[in-house]
Write an enzyme that holds these catalytic residues in place. Structure first.
Site, PDB file in Angstrom:
ATOM      1  N   LYS A  13     -34.348 -78.151 -61.673  1.00 36.88           N
ATOM      2  CA  LYS A  13     -34.109 -79.370 -62.466  1.00 36.88           C
ATOM      3  C   LYS A  13     -33.398 -80.433 -61.627  1.00 36.88           C
ATOM      4  O   LYS A  13     -33.776 -81.590 -61.644  1.00 36.88           O
ATOM      5  CB  LYS A  13     -33.267 -79.042 -63.715  1.00 36.88           C
ATOM      6  CG  LYS A  13     -33.905 -77.999 -64.629  1.00 36.88           C
ATOM      7  CD  LYS A  13     -33.080 -77.733 -65.858  1.00 36.88           C
ATOM      8  CE  LYS A  13     -31.721 -77.122 -65.578  1.00 36.88           C
ATOM      9  NZ  LYS A  13     -31.755 -75.763 -64.973  1.00 36.88           N
ATOM     10  N   ARG A 107     -28.567 -77.603 -74.526  1.00 35.33           N
ATOM     11  CA  ARG A 107     -28.752 -76.191 -74.202  1.00 35.33           C
ATOM     12  C   ARG A 107     -28.625 -75.297 -75.419  1.00 35.33           C
ATOM     13  O   ARG A 107     -28.739 -74.070 -75.293  1.00 35.33           O
ATOM     14  CB  ARG A 107     -27.677 -75.771 -73.207  1.00 35.33           C
ATOM     15  CG  ARG A 107     -28.074 -75.944 -71.757  1.00 35.33           C
ATOM     16  CD  ARG A 107     -26.822 -75.719 -70.950  1.00 35.33           C
ATOM     17  NE  ARG A 107     -27.051 -74.922 -69.791  1.00 35.33           N
ATOM     18  CZ  ARG A 107     -27.059 -75.421 -68.563  1.00 35.33           C
ATOM     19  NH1 ARG A 107     -26.913 -76.704 -68.361  1.00 35.33           N
ATOM     20  NH2 ARG A 107     -27.227 -74.634 -67.543  1.00 35.33           N
ATOM     21  N   ARG A 146     -28.684 -71.110 -52.791  1.00 37.79           N
ATOM     22  CA  ARG A 146     -28.415 -72.564 -52.847  1.00 37.79           C
ATOM     23  C   ARG A 146     -27.099 -72.903 -52.151  1.00 37.79           C
ATOM     24  O   ARG A 146     -26.108 -72.193 -52.268  1.00 37.79           O
ATOM     25  CB  ARG A 146     -28.347 -73.020 -54.301  1.00 37.79           C
ATOM     26  CG  ARG A 146     -27.859 -74.460 -54.430  1.00 37.79           C
ATOM     27  CD  ARG A 146     -27.999 -75.025 -55.801  1.00 37.79           C
ATOM     28  NE  ARG A 146     -27.528 -74.135 -56.834  1.00 37.79           N
ATOM     29  CZ  ARG A 146     -27.824 -74.279 -58.122  1.00 37.79           C
ATOM     30  NH1 ARG A 146     -28.597 -75.267 -58.511  1.00 37.79           N
ATOM     31  NH2 ARG A 146     -27.360 -73.435 -59.017  1.00 37.79           N
ATOM     32  N   ARG A 179     -21.730 -72.568 -54.603  1.00 33.70           N
ATOM     33  CA  ARG A 179     -21.075 -72.734 -55.901  1.00 33.70           C
ATOM     34  C   ARG A 179     -20.520 -71.404 -56.403  1.00 33.70           C
ATOM     35  O   ARG A 179     -21.179 -70.388 -56.276  1.00 33.70           O
ATOM     36  CB  ARG A 179     -22.095 -73.284 -56.915  1.00 33.70           C
ATOM     37  CG  ARG A 179     -22.011 -74.767 -57.133  1.00 33.70           C
ATOM     38  CD  ARG A 179     -23.199 -75.308 -57.895  1.00 33.70           C
ATOM     39  NE  ARG A 179     -23.457 -74.691 -59.190  1.00 33.70           N
ATOM     40  CZ  ARG A 179     -24.423 -75.083 -60.023  1.00 33.70           C
ATOM     41  NH1 ARG A 179     -25.195 -76.108 -59.696  1.00 33.70           N
ATOM     42  NH2 ARG A 179     -24.625 -74.477 -61.169  1.00 33.70           N
ATOM     43  N   ARG A 190     -25.461 -66.272 -66.503  1.00 33.02           N
ATOM     44  CA  ARG A 190     -26.029 -67.602 -66.817  1.00 33.02           C
ATOM     45  C   ARG A 190     -27.451 -67.451 -67.350  1.00 33.02           C
ATOM     46  O   ARG A 190     -27.859 -68.147 -68.277  1.00 33.02           O
ATOM     47  CB  ARG A 190     -26.025 -68.491 -65.568  1.00 33.02           C
ATOM     48  CG  ARG A 190     -24.634 -68.985 -65.222  1.00 33.02           C
ATOM     49  CD  ARG A 190     -24.573 -69.564 -63.820  1.00 33.02           C
ATOM     50  NE  ARG A 190     -25.481 -70.677 -63.613  1.00 33.02           N
ATOM     51  CZ  ARG A 190     -25.833 -71.124 -62.418  1.00 33.02           C
ATOM     52  NH1 ARG A 190     -25.361 -70.552 -61.324  1.00 33.02           N
ATOM     53  NH2 ARG A 190     -26.641 -72.152 -62.304  1.00 33.02           N
TER      54      ARG A 190
HETATM   55  P1  AP5 Z   1     -31.875 -76.709 -58.309  1.00 38.07           P
HETATM   56  O1  AP5 Z   1     -32.739 -77.913 -58.308  1.00 38.07           O
HETATM   57  O2  AP5 Z   1     -30.454 -76.880 -57.877  1.00 38.07           O
HETATM   58  O3  AP5 Z   1     -31.982 -75.943 -59.725  1.00 38.07           O
HETATM   59  P2  AP5 Z   1     -31.416 -76.298 -61.168  1.00 38.07           P
HETATM   60  O4  AP5 Z   1     -32.499 -76.010 -62.150  1.00 38.07           O
HETATM   61  O5  AP5 Z   1     -30.816 -77.669 -61.187  1.00 38.07           O
HETATM   62  O6  AP5 Z   1     -30.330 -75.154 -61.260  1.00 38.07           O
HETATM   63  P3  AP5 Z   1     -28.839 -75.136 -61.759  1.00 38.07           P
HETATM   64  O7  AP5 Z   1     -28.335 -73.767 -61.390  1.00 38.07           O
HETATM   65  O8  AP5 Z   1     -28.018 -76.284 -61.246  1.00 38.07           O
HETATM   66  O9  AP5 Z   1     -29.032 -75.240 -63.276  1.00 38.07           O
HETATM   67  P4  AP5 Z   1     -28.081 -74.816 -64.354  1.00 38.07           P
HETATM   68  O10 AP5 Z   1     -28.825 -75.351 -65.516  1.00 38.07           O
HETATM   69  O11 AP5 Z   1     -27.676 -73.402 -64.458  1.00 38.07           O
HETATM   70  O12 AP5 Z   1     -26.699 -75.445 -63.918  1.00 38.07           O
HETATM   71  P5  AP5 Z   1     -25.865 -76.650 -64.457  1.00 38.07           P
HETATM   72  O13 AP5 Z   1     -25.276 -77.292 -63.284  1.00 38.07           O
HETATM   73  O14 AP5 Z   1     -26.631 -77.463 -65.435  1.00 38.07           O
HETATM   74  O15 AP5 Z   1     -32.582 -75.604 -57.395  1.00 38.07           O
HETATM   75  C1  AP5 Z   1     -31.971 -74.343 -57.145  1.00 38.07           C
HETATM   76  C2  AP5 Z   1     -32.197 -73.948 -55.677  1.00 38.07           C
HETATM   77  O16 AP5 Z   1     -33.583 -73.742 -55.458  1.00 38.07           O
HETATM   78  C3  AP5 Z   1     -31.776 -75.021 -54.654  1.00 38.07           C
HETATM   79  O17 AP5 Z   1     -31.213 -74.405 -53.539  1.00 38.07           O
HETATM   80  C4  AP5 Z   1     -33.081 -75.733 -54.283  1.00 38.07           C
HETATM   81  O18 AP5 Z   1     -33.054 -76.234 -52.959  1.00 38.07           O
HETATM   82  C5  AP5 Z   1     -34.097 -74.617 -54.448  1.00 38.07           C
HETATM   83  N1  AP5 Z   1     -35.380 -75.106 -54.948  1.00 38.07           N
HETATM   84  C6  AP5 Z   1     -35.589 -76.022 -55.941  1.00 38.07           C
HETATM   85  N2  AP5 Z   1     -36.900 -76.212 -56.148  1.00 38.07           N
HETATM   86  C7  AP5 Z   1     -37.536 -75.375 -55.267  1.00 38.07           C
HETATM   87  C8  AP5 Z   1     -38.907 -75.096 -54.987  1.00 38.07           C
HETATM   88  N3  AP5 Z   1     -39.904 -75.709 -55.667  1.00 38.07           N
HETATM   89  N4  AP5 Z   1     -39.204 -74.183 -54.040  1.00 38.07           N
HETATM   90  C9  AP5 Z   1     -38.197 -73.545 -53.350  1.00 38.07           C
HETATM   91  N5  AP5 Z   1     -36.888 -73.786 -53.555  1.00 38.07           N
HETATM   92  C10 AP5 Z   1     -36.571 -74.676 -54.502  1.00 38.07           C
HETATM   93  O19 AP5 Z   1     -24.739 -75.890 -65.335  1.00 38.07           O
HETATM   94  C11 AP5 Z   1     -23.695 -75.127 -64.742  1.00 38.07           C
HETATM   95  C12 AP5 Z   1     -22.758 -74.636 -65.824  1.00 38.07           C
HETATM   96  O20 AP5 Z   1     -22.160 -75.777 -66.528  1.00 38.07           O
HETATM   97  C13 AP5 Z   1     -23.399 -73.803 -66.959  1.00 38.07           C
HETATM   98  O21 AP5 Z   1     -23.512 -72.441 -66.596  1.00 38.07           O
HETATM   99  C14 AP5 Z   1     -22.429 -74.057 -68.121  1.00 38.07           C
HETATM  100  O22 AP5 Z   1     -21.267 -73.258 -67.985  1.00 38.07           O
HETATM  101  C15 AP5 Z   1     -22.021 -75.516 -67.928  1.00 38.07           C
HETATM  102  N6  AP5 Z   1     -22.903 -76.427 -68.671  1.00 38.07           N
HETATM  103  C16 AP5 Z   1     -23.684 -77.419 -68.149  1.00 38.07           C
HETATM  104  N7  AP5 Z   1     -24.361 -78.057 -69.123  1.00 38.07           N
HETATM  105  C17 AP5 Z   1     -24.005 -77.467 -70.295  1.00 38.07           C
HETATM  106  C18 AP5 Z   1     -24.389 -77.659 -71.646  1.00 38.07           C
HETATM  107  N8  AP5 Z   1     -25.277 -78.586 -71.985  1.00 38.07           N
HETATM  108  N9  AP5 Z   1     -23.834 -76.851 -72.573  1.00 38.07           N
HETATM  109  C19 AP5 Z   1     -22.935 -75.905 -72.253  1.00 38.07           C
HETATM  110  N10 AP5 Z   1     -22.541 -75.650 -70.985  1.00 38.07           N
HETATM  111  C20 AP5 Z   1     -23.073 -76.429 -70.013  1.00 38.07           C
END
Ligand code: AP5
Length: 236
Positions: A13, A107, A146, A179, A190
């Site tokens: 994402k 979410r 990552r 991270r 997660r």
């Molecule tokens: P990346 O693009 O970083 O993936 P992502 O989907 O953004 O993954 P996240 O882990 O950041 O998502 P998340 O939803 O768990 O975390 P968030 O920060 O929102 O890609 C991942 C890796 O793969 C990278 O190294 C990239 O280079 C590689 N990659 C990407 N595309 C690729 C491809 N096509 N081929 C190969 N490699 C590839 O949330 C973190 C925490 O915050 C949550 O756990 C929760 O505690 C809290 N939080 C955030 N939002 C909320 C909410 N709305 N409600 C409650 N808690 C929340």
């Protein structure tokens, strides 16, 4: 154009958001990034979110919803809704409009319902939910490998997108970090939270007829190309 990028942790994402925001001139709203910024700055919000994030749990709805309201309200004046851009009425000049992309929010069903009310209040429309689908085994490999530049937000991967110099961001020169919540045991929690609390939203948006399912495998460029194809069916 107002979009929601939806999918499990690690589906790409954040990576796809960076393509989308520059290609379509969208404002990026990532709750995960906002929480991490608050953590770095030791704000009240950061303190509230820390323990949940460290365990791999979702931050409580009340905190997240208040945050989104605070972020979306001031920018709503800069984003004009052009109605349902998939409509056949091409008289609306949508090229002159920007929009936003939500990444990591909503979410839970409660968050989705609050978002609907907030968008109604701000007279904005969510045009599409882009649902990235990736196999679980691939997700874990992507997340555990990552590495991120904390301040500038550039994202790397030890195998799929290594920096030129190990541990250093190519663009900002910052050290790259692993991270806290990207450690394998936290990643499992997660993913559990995602399957249990977030997947019901798939049906929620399918019923609204704004859900677009996309294969999130392949290179980031290939995935972005699929996204552009989908957007071309409702954008001009
Ligand atoms: P990346 O693009 O970083 O993936 P992502 O989907 O953004 O993954 P996240 O882990 O950041 O998502 P998340 O939803 O768990 O975390 P968030 O920060 O929102 O890609 C991942 C890796 O793969 C990278 O190294 C990239 O280079 C590689 N990659 C990407 N595309 C690729 C491809 N096509 N081929 C190969 N490699 C590839 O949330 C973190 C925490 O915050 C949550 O756990 C929760 O505690 C809290 N939080 C955030 N939002 C909320 C909410 N709305 N409600 C409650 N808690 C929340």
């Amino acid at each position: 154009m107002n979009l929601l990028l939806f999918g499990a942790p690690g589906t790409g994402k954040g990576t796809q958001s960076s393509y989308l925001i520059s290609y379509y001139k969208l404002i990026h709203i990532s709750t995960g990034d906002l929480f991490r910024k608050a953590l770095r700055e030791n704000t009240e919000l950061g303190l509230q979110a820390r323990s949940y994030m460290d365990r791999g749990d979702l931050v409580p709805d009340s905190i997240v919803i208040a945050l989104i309201e605070e972020v979306l309200s001031p920018i709503s004046g800069r984003i004009k809704s052009f109605g349902d851009s998939r409509s056949t009425d091409k008289s609306v000049d949508i090229k002159s409009h920007k929009g936003f992309i939500l990444d990591g929010f909503p979410r839970t069903l409660a968050q989705a319902e609050s978002l609907d009310s907030l968008l109604d209040k701000l007279k904005l429309i969510l045009d599409a939910v882009l649902y990235l689908k990736v196999l679980k085994s691939v997700l874990v490999e992507r997340i555990v490998g990552r590495r991120v530049a904390e301040k500038s937000g550039y994202v790397y991967h030890v195998k799929f997108k290594p920096p030129r110099q190990e541990g250093i961001c190519d663009k900002s020169g910052e050290p790259l970090i692993h991270r806290n919540d990207d450690k394998e045991e936290i990643v499992k929690q997660r993913l559990k939270a995602y399957w249990k609390q977030t997947t019901p939203l798939i049906e929620y948006y399918r019923k609204k007829d704004i859900l677009f399912e996309l294969d999130g495998c392949g290179s980031p460029e290939e995935v972005f190309s699929r996204i552009k194809t989908v957007i071309s069916t409702f954008d001009c």
